[in-house]
Design a protein around this motif. Structure first.
Motif, PDB file in Angstrom:
ATOM      1  N   ASN A 224      29.667   0.719  30.987  1.00  0.00           N
ATOM      2  CA  ASN A 224      28.398   1.390  30.702  1.00  0.00           C
ATOM      3  C   ASN A 224      27.667   0.639  29.601  1.00  0.00           C
ATOM      4  OD1 ASN A 224      29.003   3.649  32.473  1.00  0.00           O
ATOM      5  ND2 ASN A 224      30.449   4.320  30.911  1.00  0.00           N
ATOM      6  N   ILE A 225      26.427   0.254  29.863  1.00  0.00           N
ATOM      7  CA  ILE A 225      25.600  -0.452  28.892  1.00  0.00           C
ATOM      8  C   ILE A 225      24.426   0.454  28.542  1.00  0.00           C
ATOM      9  CG2 ILE A 225      24.190  -2.495  28.448  1.00  0.00           C
ATOM     10  CD1 ILE A 225      25.893  -3.979  30.537  1.00  0.00           C
ATOM     11  N   VAL A 226      24.355   0.896  27.284  1.00  0.00           N
ATOM     12  CA  VAL A 226      23.331   1.852  26.863  1.00  0.00           C
ATOM     13  C   VAL A 226      22.535   1.300  25.685  1.00  0.00           C
ATOM     14  CG1 VAL A 226      24.794   3.745  27.629  1.00  0.00           C
ATOM     15  CG2 VAL A 226      24.791   3.094  25.229  1.00  0.00           C
ATOM     16  N   THR A 227      21.364   1.881  25.455  1.00  0.00           N
ATOM     17  CA  THR A 227      20.535   1.487  24.321  1.00  0.00           C
ATOM     18  C   THR A 227      20.150   2.707  23.494  1.00  0.00           C
ATOM     19  OG1 THR A 227      18.393   0.538  23.649  1.00  0.00           O
ATOM     20  CG2 THR A 227      18.492   1.545  25.838  1.00  0.00           C
ATOM     21  N   ARG A 228      20.180   2.546  22.181  1.00  0.00           N
ATOM     22  CA  ARG A 228      19.818   3.649  21.283  1.00  0.00           C
ATOM     23  C   ARG A 228      18.355   4.056  21.424  1.00  0.00           C
ATOM     24  NH1 ARG A 228      22.427   0.865  15.958  1.00  0.00           N
ATOM     25  NH2 ARG A 228      24.633   0.977  16.592  1.00  0.00           N
ATOM     26  N   TYR A 229      17.530   3.168  21.960  1.00  0.00           N
ATOM     27  CA  TYR A 229      16.085   3.425  22.043  1.00  0.00           C
ATOM     28  C   TYR A 229      15.671   3.909  23.435  1.00  0.00           C
ATOM     29  CZ  TYR A 229      16.280   0.946  17.643  1.00  0.00           C
ATOM     30  OH  TYR A 229      16.605   0.567  16.358  1.00  0.00           O
ATOM     31  N   ASP A 230      16.624   4.399  24.192  1.00  0.00           N
ATOM     32  CA  ASP A 230      16.321   4.935  25.521  1.00  0.00           C
ATOM     33  C   ASP A 230      15.505   6.214  25.365  1.00  0.00           C
ATOM     34  OD1 ASP A 230      16.440   5.964  28.192  1.00  0.00           O
ATOM     35  OD2 ASP A 230      18.254   4.773  28.507  1.00  0.00           O
ATOM     36  N   GLN A 231      14.313   6.232  25.933  1.00  0.00           N
ATOM     37  CA  GLN A 231      13.449   7.401  25.837  1.00  0.00           C
ATOM     38  C   GLN A 231      13.440   8.215  27.125  1.00  0.00           C
ATOM     39  OE1 GLN A 231      12.682   4.553  27.145  1.00  0.00           O
ATOM     40  NE2 GLN A 231      10.573   4.008  26.702  1.00  0.00           N
ATOM     41  N   VAL A 232      14.260   7.807  28.100  1.00  0.00           N
ATOM     42  CA  VAL A 232      14.400   8.548  29.353  1.00  0.00           C
ATOM     43  C   VAL A 232      15.758   9.240  29.414  1.00  0.00           C
ATOM     44  CG1 VAL A 232      14.447   8.360  31.868  1.00  0.00           C
ATOM     45  CG2 VAL A 232      12.788   7.012  30.538  1.00  0.00           C
ATOM     46  N   ALA A 242      34.165   8.037  27.940  1.00  0.00           N
ATOM     47  CA  ALA A 242      35.427   7.337  27.693  1.00  0.00           C
ATOM     48  C   ALA A 242      36.424   7.561  28.831  1.00  0.00           C
ATOM     49  CB  ALA A 242      36.038   7.810  26.380  1.00  0.00           C
ATOM     50  N   ALA A 243      37.183   6.520  29.121  1.00  0.00           N
ATOM     51  CA  ALA A 243      38.274   6.586  30.093  1.00  0.00           C
ATOM     52  C   ALA A 243      39.060   5.289  29.992  1.00  0.00           C
ATOM     53  CB  ALA A 243      37.748   6.774  31.509  1.00  0.00           C
ATOM     54  N   SER A 244      40.289   5.305  30.490  1.00  0.00           N
ATOM     55  CA  SER A 244      41.127   4.116  30.416  1.00  0.00           C
ATOM     56  C   SER A 244      40.593   2.979  31.272  1.00  0.00           C
ATOM     57  CB  SER A 244      42.552   4.455  30.863  1.00  0.00           C
ATOM     58  OG  SER A 244      42.565   4.944  32.198  1.00  0.00           O
ATOM     59  N   ASN A 245      39.791   3.293  32.286  1.00  0.00           N
ATOM     60  CA  ASN A 245      39.220   2.259  33.153  1.00  0.00           C
ATOM     61  C   ASN A 245      37.731   2.067  32.911  1.00  0.00           C
ATOM     62  OD1 ASN A 245      38.713   4.836  34.204  1.00  0.00           O
ATOM     63  ND2 ASN A 245      38.586   4.104  36.312  1.00  0.00           N
ATOM     64  N   ALA A 246      37.264   2.392  31.695  1.00  0.00           N
ATOM     65  CA  ALA A 246      35.841   2.265  31.376  1.00  0.00           C
ATOM     66  C   ALA A 246      35.631   1.632  30.009  1.00  0.00           C
ATOM     67  CB  ALA A 246      35.161   3.635  31.413  1.00  0.00           C
ATOM     68  N   SER A 247      34.586   0.806  29.914  1.00  0.00           N
ATOM     69  CA  SER A 247      34.147   0.228  28.644  1.00  0.00           C
ATOM     70  C   SER A 247      32.729   0.706  28.376  1.00  0.00           C
ATOM     71  CB  SER A 247      34.170  -1.302  28.709  1.00  0.00           C
ATOM     72  OG  SER A 247      35.476  -1.784  28.957  1.00  0.00           O
ATOM     73  N   ASN A 248      32.432   1.033  27.116  1.00  0.00           N
ATOM     74  CA  ASN A 248      31.108   1.511  26.730  1.00  0.00           C
ATOM     75  C   ASN A 248      30.502   0.551  25.712  1.00  0.00           C
ATOM     76  OD1 ASN A 248      30.971   4.308  28.065  1.00  0.00           O
ATOM     77  ND2 ASN A 248      32.947   4.356  27.029  1.00  0.00           N
ATOM     78  N   ILE A 249      29.284   0.091  25.998  1.00  0.00           N
ATOM     79  CA  ILE A 249      28.625  -0.900  25.151  1.00  0.00           C
ATOM     80  C   ILE A 249      27.251  -0.393  24.749  1.00  0.00           C
ATOM     81  CG2 ILE A 249      27.738  -3.254  25.026  1.00  0.00           C
ATOM     82  CD1 ILE A 249      29.759  -3.970  27.263  1.00  0.00           C
ATOM     83  N   VAL A 250      26.966  -0.395  23.448  1.00  0.00           N
ATOM     84  CA  VAL A 250      25.626  -0.107  22.931  1.00  0.00           C
ATOM     85  C   VAL A 250      24.997  -1.445  22.583  1.00  0.00           C
ATOM     86  CG1 VAL A 250      24.272   1.091  21.174  1.00  0.00           C
ATOM     87  CG2 VAL A 250      26.416   2.102  22.005  1.00  0.00           C
ATOM     88  N   VAL A 251      23.873  -1.781  23.188  1.00  0.00           N
ATOM     89  CA  VAL A 251      23.328  -3.128  23.032  1.00  0.00           C
ATOM     90  C   VAL A 251      22.956  -3.447  21.582  1.00  0.00           C
ATOM     91  CG1 VAL A 251      22.508  -3.317  25.412  1.00  0.00           C
ATOM     92  CG2 VAL A 251      20.998  -2.373  23.671  1.00  0.00           C
ATOM     93  N   GLN A 252      22.673  -2.427  20.764  1.00  0.00           N
ATOM     94  CA  GLN A 252      22.310  -2.680  19.375  1.00  0.00           C
ATOM     95  C   GLN A 252      23.517  -2.942  18.477  1.00  0.00           C
ATOM     96  OE1 GLN A 252      20.785  -0.060  21.113  1.00  0.00           O
ATOM     97  NE2 GLN A 252      18.938  -1.289  21.436  1.00  0.00           N
ATOM     98  N   ASP A 253      24.718  -2.662  18.948  1.00  0.00           N
ATOM     99  CA  ASP A 253      25.898  -2.947  18.136  1.00  0.00           C
ATOM    100  C   ASP A 253      26.025  -4.452  17.964  1.00  0.00           C
ATOM    101  OD1 ASP A 253      26.425  -0.282  17.969  1.00  0.00           O
ATOM    102  OD2 ASP A 253      28.150  -0.294  19.332  1.00  0.00           O
ATOM    103  N   GLY A 254      25.817  -4.899  16.740  1.00  0.00           N
ATOM    104  CA  GLY A 254      25.836  -6.329  16.462  1.00  0.00           C
ATOM    105  C   GLY A 254      24.512  -7.010  16.679  1.00  0.00           C
ATOM    106  N   CYS A 255      23.463  -6.260  17.018  1.00  0.00           N
ATOM    107  CA  CYS A 255      22.150  -6.878  17.248  1.00  0.00           C
ATOM    108  C   CYS A 255      21.050  -5.836  17.039  1.00  0.00           C
ATOM    109  CB  CYS A 255      22.065  -7.453  18.662  1.00  0.00           C
ATOM    110  SG  CYS A 255      20.578  -8.442  18.966  1.00  0.00           S
ATOM    111  N   GLU A 256      20.769  -5.533  15.787  1.00  0.00           N
ATOM    112  CA  GLU A 256      19.796  -4.492  15.465  1.00  0.00           C
ATOM    113  C   GLU A 256      18.372  -4.833  15.889  1.00  0.00           C
ATOM    114  OE1 GLU A 256      20.274  -1.505  14.445  1.00  0.00           O
ATOM    115  OE2 GLU A 256      22.439  -1.688  14.217  1.00  0.00           O
ATOM    116  N   GLN A 257      18.078  -6.134  16.039  1.00  0.00           N
ATOM    117  CA  GLN A 257      16.700  -6.507  16.392  1.00  0.00           C
ATOM    118  C   GLN A 257      16.393  -6.293  17.879  1.00  0.00           C
ATOM    119  OE1 GLN A 257      15.873 -10.649  15.761  1.00  0.00           O
ATOM    120  NE2 GLN A 257      17.893 -11.315  16.465  1.00  0.00           N
TER     121      GLN A 257
END
Length: 297
Positions: A224-232, A242-257
Motif C-alpha cells: 500500500n502506497i499512501v500520501t499524507r496530503y490525500d484529499q480524497v 497491517a498484515a504479515s503479507n502486506a507492506s505499508n509505505i507513506v511517500v513522505q516518510d524520508g521525503c517531506e518535500q
C-alpha cells in the motif's frame, strides 16, 4: 483546492477512452536509446488521451508480449474513478515497459454507448460490475501471455476493484502481487460528487463488504502506497492495513518535500520506483526524493 473541485478536475482529466488498438510492449528492457519517454506528472495522461482518444498508454496492451524470465508475471493496471487506461497510466505504463514487463491496462465501468469523451470516463459503475470486467480482462491476459498469474497495480477505486476481484471473483489463484496506490480500505470521510454513477452507485457498501470479509487474500503479496496530503482518501491512514503479507509505505516518510495529493501520487517518480521495488524486491533501487506539488506533480 476543494474536494468537489478535485473530483471535477479528475473527471475533466479523464477525457477518457474505451476500446482501442493495442500499443507495442516488450518482454525485455529496450536499449536506452529506444526506451519509452516518461512524462512525470498527471497531465501527461491527459495529453495522451487528447491526441489519441480511446487509445492505450505507450507500452501497454501488446497481447503478443511474452513475459521474460526476470518478470514472468504480466502487470495489469487498474485505474481510478473517472479515469481510464490511458489518462491514469502515462507514467507507470512506460516505466514498467522500460523495465521489461508485459504491461496491460483496461478501462472499466464506463458508458460505451455515449459519445467520446463521455464514453471514456471509467470507474462509474457499481463495484461488482467493474470487478467482473477486471476478471475477464485478467483471463484474456493470462490466455494471451501463457502466464499463470498476474500482478495488479491499482490507483484509488482501482485498488478496491482489485481487492474485490481477488477476494470474491476467483482472483486469488490468478494474482501474485497487488500494489495499491492511494487505497481506502477503511473507507473515506469524503464521498464521490452527488450523482456520480447514478442513484444506484453505492460503492461504499462494497468497500465495507470487502473490509468485513478481510481485505487480503492469504496467497497474495500486498503493498500500500499512501500520501499524507490525500484529499480524497480521508484520513489517508485508511489505506494502511497491517498484515504479515502486506507492506505499508507513506511517500513522505524520508521525503517531506513530496506533497503529492490523491492525483499527483500516481504520476510521481518516487511512486514509480516504489512500485518497481514492490513488484521486484530483489533489485535494490535508490528511492528518489523530488519536490512534488499537488495535482500537477
Amino acid at each position: 483546492m476543494g474536494i468537489r473541485a478535485v473530483a471535477c478536475a479528475a473527471v475533466a482529466a479523464a477525457v477518457l477512452g474505451a476500446a482501442a488498438a493495442p500499443e507495442t510492449a516488450s518482454a525485455t528492457p529496450p536499449p536506452a536509446s529506444a526506451a519509452l519517454p516518461v512524462p512525470f506528472g498527471f497531465a501527461g495522461g491527459i495529453a495522451l488521451e487528447a491526441l489519441n482518444p480511446g487509445g492505450s498508454a505507450p507500452g501497454t496492451n501488446n497481447f503478443s508480449c511474452v513475459p521474460s524470465v526476470a518478470h514472468p508475471d504480466p502487470v495489469v493496471l487498474v485505474h481510478g474513478t473517472a479515469a481510464n487506461r490511458q489518462t491514469n497510466w502515462a507514467v507507470l505504463a512506460p516505466v514498467l515497459a522500460n523495465e521489461g514487463y508485459c504491461v496491460f491496462a483496461l478501462t472499466f465501468g464506463n458508458r460505451s454507448d455515449l459519445p467520446w469523451p463521455l464514453s471514456a470516463a471509467g470507474g462509474l459503475a457499481p463495484l461488482p460490475e467493474s470487478a467482473q470486467q477486471l476478471s475477464d480482462f485478467v483471463d484474456d491476459v493470462l490466455a494471451a501471455t501463457g502466464a499463470s498469474t498476474v500482478d495488479l497495480v491499482g490507483h484509488s477505486q482501482g485498488t478496491t476493484v482489485s481487492g474485490y476481484y481477488t477476494r470474491f471473483l476467483g482472483g486469488e489463484g490468478k494474482v501474485s502481487k497487488i500494489v495499491s496506490i492511494a487505497p481506502l480500505w477503511n473507507g473515506s470521510e469524503v464521498g464521490p460528487p452527488k450523482g456520480v454513477g447514478g442513484p444506484d452507485f453505492d460503492n461504499a457498501s462494497f468497500v465495507s463488504e470487502l473490509r468485513d470479509a478481510g481485505v487480503y487474500a492469504d496467497s497474495v503479496e500486498y503493498t500500500n502506497i499512501v500520501t499524507r496530503y490525500d484529499q480524497v482518501v480521508v484520513p489517508y491512514t485508511s489505506g494502511i492495513l497491517a498484515a504479515s503479507n502486506a507492506s505499508n509505505i507513506v511517500v513522505q516518510d524520508g521525503c517531506e518535500q513530496d506533497r503529492s495529493d490523491h492525483i499527483a501520487v500516481v504520476a510521481s517518480q518516487r511512486t514509480a520506483v516504489l512500485t518497481l521495488e514492490a513488484l521486484d524486491p530483489s533489485t535494490a533501487r535508490e528511492i528518489p526524493c523530488d519536490r512534488v506539488l499537488p495535482v500537477i506533480g
